[in-house]
Design an enzyme around this catalytic site. Structure first.
Site, PDB file in Angstrom:
ATOM      1  N   GLU A  44      51.130  50.163  39.391  1.00 49.92           N
ATOM      2  CA  GLU A  44      50.075  49.246  38.975  1.00 49.92           C
ATOM      3  C   GLU A  44      49.715  48.408  40.192  1.00 49.92           C
ATOM      4  O   GLU A  44      50.512  47.600  40.663  1.00 49.92           O
ATOM      5  CB  GLU A  44      50.606  48.304  37.891  1.00 49.92           C
ATOM      6  CG  GLU A  44      50.350  48.697  36.481  1.00 49.92           C
ATOM      7  CD  GLU A  44      50.716  47.546  35.561  1.00 49.92           C
ATOM      8  OE1 GLU A  44      49.902  46.623  35.406  1.00 49.92           O
ATOM      9  OE2 GLU A  44      51.831  47.564  35.018  1.00 49.92           O
ATOM     10  N   ASP A  55      49.488  36.877  32.616  1.00 50.98           N
ATOM     11  CA  ASP A  55      50.575  36.876  33.588  1.00 50.98           C
ATOM     12  C   ASP A  55      51.381  35.588  33.559  1.00 50.98           C
ATOM     13  O   ASP A  55      50.839  34.488  33.374  1.00 50.98           O
ATOM     14  CB  ASP A  55      50.023  37.100  34.996  1.00 50.98           C
ATOM     15  CG  ASP A  55      49.393  38.465  35.147  1.00 50.98           C
ATOM     16  OD1 ASP A  55      50.037  39.437  34.723  1.00 50.98           O
ATOM     17  OD2 ASP A  55      48.273  38.563  35.670  1.00 50.98           O
TER      18      ASP A  55
END
Length: 259
Positions: A44, A55
């Site tokens: 990723e 996040d």
């Protein structure tokens, strides 16, 4: 068979996340190359954004550093092309948020990503219901969808049934970050998803050690390691060497449970 399909021939796969531009652009390219050539099956590749809602603090801090160092979408795509020029052959999935892609221009972004050598996209703030325009431009490059423990059965069935590439299964509620333990309900959650699809199911959020990766790998088709990867490598004085060791350790942990 494309790169993404080939990667899943030996499951479970190891999928680290690392953002381009952290701690600086040249180092991040070297780190991703080291991960790719020392055990990662798929990476990723992070596209930094100022408001990364999914996040946790580790990745937020890393992407903020990348932005302060001047990372842009254009530079990120050029970095992907550089990785391909260096002989990186594993799939590279671009993980980022929708606004920078819109600002770049959707058609241009997708075209340039394809030309650079990307294999697909993960866009946490672009739900399936709003992805029609992106998908109509995108064509056959997969837009990976995310599912979570809180996903209603109807939504889980819809996303799983239409999945391309693989399904990103969030193992816990909340943002990215390491957890002390893997949920006891993970196996049931994976089975719920598999009831609706034959696409590989990859588990992320909360996996921080090779031992946890092995535990998840016994259940899933892939193991995604984000915050622990960024924290370990970003905090090292020798990030490239640390990346090599990190990849090798996780690959070794998963090799014993490969199907």
């Amino acid at each position: 068979m494309n790169r993404l399909e080939s990667a899943f021939q030996n499951k479970p796969i190891f999928m680290p996340y690392f953002p381009l531009g952290y701690p600086d652009l040249p180092t991040s390219i070297d780190v991703i190359e080291a991960l790719a050539k020392n055990g990662a099956d798929l990476i990723e590749v992070g596209l930094s954004f100022s408001d990364p809602l999914a996040d946790g603090p580790v990745i937020q801090q890393a992407t903020q550093v990348a932005l302060e160092k001047g990372i842009t979408v254009k530079k990120s795509l050029e970095a992907v092309k550089e990785l391909r020029n260096r002989g990186v052959t594993i799939p590279l999935i671009l993980m980022g948020y929708f606004n920078p892609m819109l600002a770049y221009g959707l058609e241009k972004f997708i075209h340039d990503a394809r030309e650079a050598g990307a294999d697909g996209f993960i866009i946490p703030d672009l739900p399936l219901e709003e992805a029609e325009e992106f998908q109509s431009i995108n064509g056959d490059m997969p837009l990976i969808q995310m599912l979570a423990p809180t996903s209603p059965d109807e939504r889980m069935e819809s996303i799983a049934r239409n999945a391309k590439g693989f399904i990103y299964l969030v193992s816990v509620t909340g943002v990215t970050g390491e957890r002390r333990e893997i949920s006891n309900d993970l196996g049931d959650l994976i089975n719920r998803v598999r009831a609706h699809t034959s696409a590989p199911v990859c588990v992320g959020f909360g996996i921080g050690t090779p031992e946890q990766a092995k535990q998840v790998g016994q259940l899933a088709d892939g193991v995604i390691v984000g915050s622990a990867c960024v924290k370990t490598i970003g905090g090292s004085k020798t990030p490239v060497e640390t990346a090599k060791q990190f990849a090798a350790e996780f690959r070794s942990a998963l090799s014993g449970v490969r199907k």
